[in-house]
Design a protein around this motif. Structure first.
Motif, mmCIF file in Angstrom:
data_model
loop_
_atom_site.group_PDB
_atom_site.id
_atom_site.type_symbol
_atom_site.label_atom_id
_atom_site.label_comp_id
_atom_site.label_asym_id
_atom_site.label_seq_id
_atom_site.Cartn_x
_atom_site.Cartn_y
_atom_site.Cartn_z
ATOM 1 N N TYR A 10 5.656 -2.899 0.556
ATOM 2 C CA TYR A 10 4.338 -3.280 0.050
ATOM 3 C C TYR A 10 4.130 -2.616 -1.313
ATOM 4 O O TYR A 10 4.086 -1.390 -1.402
ATOM 5 C CB TYR A 10 3.242 -2.841 1.019
ATOM 6 C CG TYR A 10 3.380 -3.418 2.406
ATOM 7 C CD1 TYR A 10 3.114 -4.761 2.649
ATOM 8 C CD2 TYR A 10 3.779 -2.623 3.481
ATOM 9 C CE1 TYR A 10 3.241 -5.303 3.927
ATOM 10 C CE2 TYR A 10 3.893 -3.152 4.760
ATOM 11 C CZ TYR A 10 3.629 -4.486 4.971
ATOM 12 O OH TYR A 10 3.755 -5.015 6.238
ATOM 13 N N GLN A 11 4.003 -3.411 -2.368
ATOM 14 C CA GLN A 11 3.921 -2.844 -3.704
ATOM 15 C C GLN A 11 2.500 -2.477 -4.123
ATOM 16 O O GLN A 11 2.304 -1.826 -5.156
ATOM 17 C CB GLN A 11 4.535 -3.794 -4.736
ATOM 18 C CG GLN A 11 3.762 -5.102 -4.974
ATOM 19 C CD GLN A 11 4.237 -6.221 -4.078
ATOM 20 O OE1 GLN A 11 4.390 -6.043 -2.870
ATOM 21 N NE2 GLN A 11 4.464 -7.405 -4.651
ATOM 22 N N MET A 12 1.501 -2.869 -3.311
ATOM 23 C CA MET A 12 0.113 -2.591 -3.650
ATOM 24 C C MET A 12 -0.746 -2.785 -2.410
ATOM 25 O O MET A 12 -0.289 -3.320 -1.402
ATOM 26 C CB MET A 12 -0.373 -3.540 -4.761
ATOM 27 C CG MET A 12 -0.325 -5.010 -4.350
ATOM 28 S SD MET A 12 -0.808 -6.154 -5.661
ATOM 29 C CE MET A 12 -2.507 -5.660 -5.907
ATOM 30 N N THR A 13 -2.015 -2.351 -2.499
ATOM 31 C CA THR A 13 -2.974 -2.613 -1.442
ATOM 32 C C THR A 13 -4.362 -2.396 -2.009
ATOM 33 O O THR A 13 -4.522 -1.861 -3.121
ATOM 34 C CB THR A 13 -2.743 -1.707 -0.213
ATOM 35 O OG1 THR A 13 -3.546 -2.166 0.871
ATOM 36 C CG2 THR A 13 -3.081 -0.255 -0.522
ATOM 37 N N ASN A 14 -5.385 -2.796 -1.274
ATOM 38 C CA ASN A 14 -6.763 -2.515 -1.666
ATOM 39 C C ASN A 14 -7.147 -1.101 -1.241
ATOM 40 O O ASN A 14 -6.506 -0.496 -0.380
ATOM 41 C CB ASN A 14 -7.725 -3.527 -1.030
ATOM 42 C CG ASN A 14 -7.546 -4.923 -1.607
ATOM 43 O OD1 ASN A 14 -7.262 -5.094 -2.799
ATOM 44 N ND2 ASN A 14 -7.709 -5.939 -0.766
ATOM 45 N N GLU A 15 -8.209 -0.580 -1.848
ATOM 46 C CA GLU A 15 -8.621 0.797 -1.563
ATOM 47 C C GLU A 15 -8.952 1.011 -0.090
ATOM 48 O O GLU A 15 -8.755 2.106 0.439
ATOM 49 C CB GLU A 15 -9.829 1.162 -2.425
ATOM 50 C CG GLU A 15 -9.495 1.324 -3.911
ATOM 51 C CD GLU A 15 -10.682 1.801 -4.707
ATOM 52 O OE1 GLU A 15 -11.759 2.035 -4.097
ATOM 53 O OE2 GLU A 15 -10.557 1.938 -5.937
ATOM 54 N N ASP A 16 -9.445 -0.032 0.575
ATOM 55 C CA ASP A 16 -9.803 0.099 1.988
ATOM 56 C C ASP A 16 -8.696 -0.382 2.918
ATOM 57 O O ASP A 16 -8.930 -0.616 4.105
ATOM 58 C CB ASP A 16 -11.095 -0.665 2.288
ATOM 59 C CG ASP A 16 -10.971 -2.166 2.016
ATOM 60 O OD1 ASP A 16 -9.913 -2.593 1.492
ATOM 61 O OD2 ASP A 16 -11.932 -2.905 2.323
#
Length: 281
Positions: free
Chosen positions: A118-124
């Motif tokens: 996973y190269q990114m995600t949301n803060e939550d």
């Protein structure tokens, strides 16, 4: 006289009876011992169990074990074929990420495994879903479920556009438990072919220059650049860590012709490369 011989025979019979019972006592083997359950995904007659060492998904490299349970019998299915598609939903678009195929875990009857980066995600931790496709007895099934992907505390993955105008994903795999020593470093490098496809990049070179920014930006001896390993499609090198603390792993990616696609040398004038991963222990 009869009692004299009967008693020893009785004890011998009892001994062999106990030994036989012990030999036939087979305990159930826990094939996910040492792993934590991340999530279960139900799909009618089957439930998919997802495991890893931490019990959660994080940005970066995730090694994942799966089991497929027959809800009717309560047994685990040993001869299924599985594949997956992780998906990140953005406000105006959606994309996937680097992932492996799913294969039967070595020496296991009911466990399948693979990896997702996973190269990114949301803060939550929101934004991701996971579709799992599987085949049992020549019948295809599919299920999609929302998942949580948490932000790892350090930068263990990097997405960048190279000088060739291609987008790449770089992810730290090892060391998971670094020590004051020369550690084996293992990194995955992938190229974005389109929003859903991220093939492995082969035969590049990744130059390595680890530094401690909080300690005068000193480096360490006996590091080696990372080269491609055809056996598992990852890049390997030597990472020398001379003390505990925060390390910035300055990197420079070069293609098969030696052309620099991303990253710079660390000098007195340039304290860090624009391409790096982080490690703290």
């Amino acid at each position: 006289m009869k009692l004299k011989y009967i008693l020893p025979i009785a004890f011998i019979a009892l001994f062999f009876s106990c030994s036989t019972d012990d030999d036939n006592d087979t305990s159930t083997i826990n094939e996910v011992e040492g792993l934590e359950l991340i999530q279960t995904i139900s799909n009618g007659n089957e439930t998919i169990e997802l495991y890893n060492e931490k019990g959660l998904f994080e940005t970066g490299y995730n090694r994942i074990s799966l089991r497929l349970k027959d809800n009717t019998t309560g047994s685990y299915i040993e001869d299924a074929t599985l594949s997956w598609m992780p998906m990140m939903q953005m406000p105006t678009m959606q994309h996937s990420c680097p992932k492996s195929t799913i294969s039967k875990a070595l020496g296991k009857d009911t466990v399948y495994e693979g990896f997702i980066i996973y190269q990114m995600t949301n803060e939550d931790s929101s934004g991701w879903s996971l579709t799992i496709n599987y085949n049992i007895d020549d019948t295809d099934y599919s299920v999609t479920e929302t998942i949580s992907v948490w932000q790892y505390e350090n930068q263990n993955t990097a997405s960048f556009i190279g000088s060739d105008d291609s987008r790449y994903i770089l992810a730290l795999v090892e060391p998971k438990d670094p020590s004051i020593a020369v550690n084996e470093i293992k990194v995955g490098l992938f190229k974005m072919q389109d929003m859903m496809t991220f093939p492995v990049v082969e035969d590049y070179t990744i130059a390595l220059d680890p530094r401690m920014p909080g300690m005068g930006n000193h480096s360490s001896p006996n590091n080696t650049d990372l080269t491609f390993n055809n056996a598992d499609n990852f890049y390997y090198g030597d990472l020398s860590l001379t003390m505990t603390g925060y390390w910035k792993l300055n990197l420079k990616v070069m293609n098969a012709n030696g052309e620099v696609l991303k990253g710079e040398d660390v000098t007195e004038e340039n304290e860090a490369s624009s391409l790096y991963l982080e490690l703290e222990f």
